[in-house]
Design a protein around this motif. Structure first.
Motif, PDB file in Angstrom:
ATOM      1  N   UNK A  83      47.893  46.515  69.004  1.00 33.08           N
ATOM      2  CA  UNK A  83      46.595  47.075  69.404  1.00 33.08           C
ATOM      3  C   UNK A  83      45.448  46.242  68.854  1.00 33.08           C
ATOM      4  N   UNK A  84      45.591  45.745  67.629  1.00 28.72           N
ATOM      5  CA  UNK A  84      44.535  44.873  67.085  1.00 28.72           C
ATOM      6  C   UNK A  84      44.385  43.632  67.974  1.00 28.72           C
ATOM      7  N   UNK A  85      45.513  43.030  68.337  1.00 31.13           N
ATOM      8  CA  UNK A  85      45.451  41.814  69.151  1.00 31.13           C
ATOM      9  C   UNK A  85      44.900  42.120  70.543  1.00 31.13           C
ATOM     10  N   UNK A  86      45.291  43.251  71.101  1.00 28.20           N
ATOM     11  CA  UNK A  86      44.766  43.644  72.422  1.00 28.20           C
ATOM     12  C   UNK A  86      43.250  43.794  72.373  1.00 28.20           C
ATOM     13  N   UNK A  87      42.739  44.371  71.295  1.00 24.76           N
ATOM     14  CA  UNK A  87      41.306  44.680  71.251  1.00 24.76           C
ATOM     15  C   UNK A  87      40.443  43.451  71.042  1.00 24.76           C
ATOM     16  N   UNK A  88      40.762  42.639  70.041  1.00 26.76           N
ATOM     17  CA  UNK A  88      39.852  41.527  69.726  1.00 26.76           C
ATOM     18  C   UNK A  88      40.551  40.220  69.379  1.00 26.76           C
ATOM     19  N   UNK A  89      41.858  40.160  69.673  1.00 29.47           N
ATOM     20  CA  UNK A  89      42.582  38.920  69.420  1.00 29.47           C
ATOM     21  C   UNK A  89      43.067  38.742  67.994  1.00 29.47           C
ATOM     22  N   UNK A  90      42.876  39.754  67.121  1.00 33.24           N
ATOM     23  CA  UNK A  90      43.327  39.649  65.733  1.00 33.24           C
ATOM     24  C   UNK A  90      44.843  39.534  65.687  1.00 33.24           C
TER      25      UNK A  90
END
Length: 279
Positions: free
Chosen positions: A158-165
């Motif tokens: 979810x972090x990666x989906x939201x802002x690429x983290x």
């Protein structure tokens, strides 16, 4: 009632640990994480219900898993809840409204949440079938992955989906396992009263404390590597509460007091603000 507000209301009633960090997430990510948390809390409540037999728990959990796996365009809230209505007097509100939580997430990430919840429901059904019998550390690792480590992996997605983290997924497992092992320590006397023991054979409380400390150290490394932003702000609060709870248990206390929780949340939040402004 607005779906987002309704979800936050239920979240506040079910978790003092996660309500605050989730409620502070930005739009989109808030709905996604709320959906994930409430879906998994819904099936967790089925697993934990003392007035349901293990066979019923396993059957309901597998039905929920199938409901989630059958989801497609046009699936309604009631489709996700097939099989639950018959237990309306037994199951809590968070479980009976599973369909609302499943549909809360943004459409482009919702299937990832459904998949993770379906897999967890199947794993929980297995543990209900075997009455949560744990003999070895490998059994404990398997259980804590089933109900918490996999949540760490989902959050990383979810972090990666939201802002690429991007995060270290092996450390994400430790994040989930660390929080779960603290829960085991906090509740082991109550669990014993219902005939469930999550401690491997010949393990003492000290062994479980060491297991929790090890996994929380992985969670510390996971959090320390995060950039300043909503992901870091989210992770810091439950991790700090887990450390503080473990410290309290080792001092012989049953749990953190509400005042201690609020003071710690304030301290962590202020620390994050200072880091952001100084950085």
């Amino acid at each position: 009632m607005d779906a987002r507000k309704s979800a936050l209301d239920i979240l506040e009633k079910t978790s003092r640990t996660f309500f605050i960090p989730i409620s502070r997430l930005p739009d989109g990510l808030l709905e996604a994480v709320s959906s994930a948390y409430l879906c998994m809390r819904a099936i967790d409540e089925i697993e934990d219900r003392p007035d349901l037999g293990n066979d019923v728990k396993a059957r309901l959990l597998r039905q929920v898993s199938l409901n989630l796996q059958a989801a497609a365009e046009g699936t309604t809230a009631s489709d996700f809840e097939l099989g639950l209505a018959s237990y309306g007097e037994v199951l809590p509100e968070v479980s009976l409204r599973l369909g609302e939580w499943a549909l809360l997430a943004p459409a482009d990430v919702a299937p990832r949440i459904w998949d993770a919840t379906a897999a967890m429901a199947d794993r929980m059904a297995h543990w209900a079938d075997v009455n949560w019998t744990i003999h070895t550390k490998a059994d404990l690792d398997s259980y804590t992955f089933s109900v918490a480590g996999a949540v760490g992996l989902l959050l990383s997605d979810l972090w990666q989906w939201h802002d690429g983290t991007k995060t270290d997924r092996s450390l994400a497992l430790g994040f989930g396992r660390g929080l779960q092992s603290v829960n085991i320590l906090r509740n082991y006397k109550e669990d014993s009263g219902r005939g469930v023991d999550f401690f491997p054979d010949n393990w003492s409380v000290k062994h479980m404390q060491d297991y929790a400390r090890h996994n929380l150290s992985l969670a510390d490394r996971y959090t320390e590597a995060l950039p300043i932003g909503p992901t870091l702000n989210f992770c810091r609060i439950p991790l700090a509460l887990a450390h503080a709870t473990l410290d309290a248990l080792e001092r012989g206390e049953e749990k953190l007091t509400r005042s201690a929780v609020m003071a710690l949340v304030k301290e962590v939040t202020l620390g994050a603000f200072r880091r952001r402004t100084v950085g």
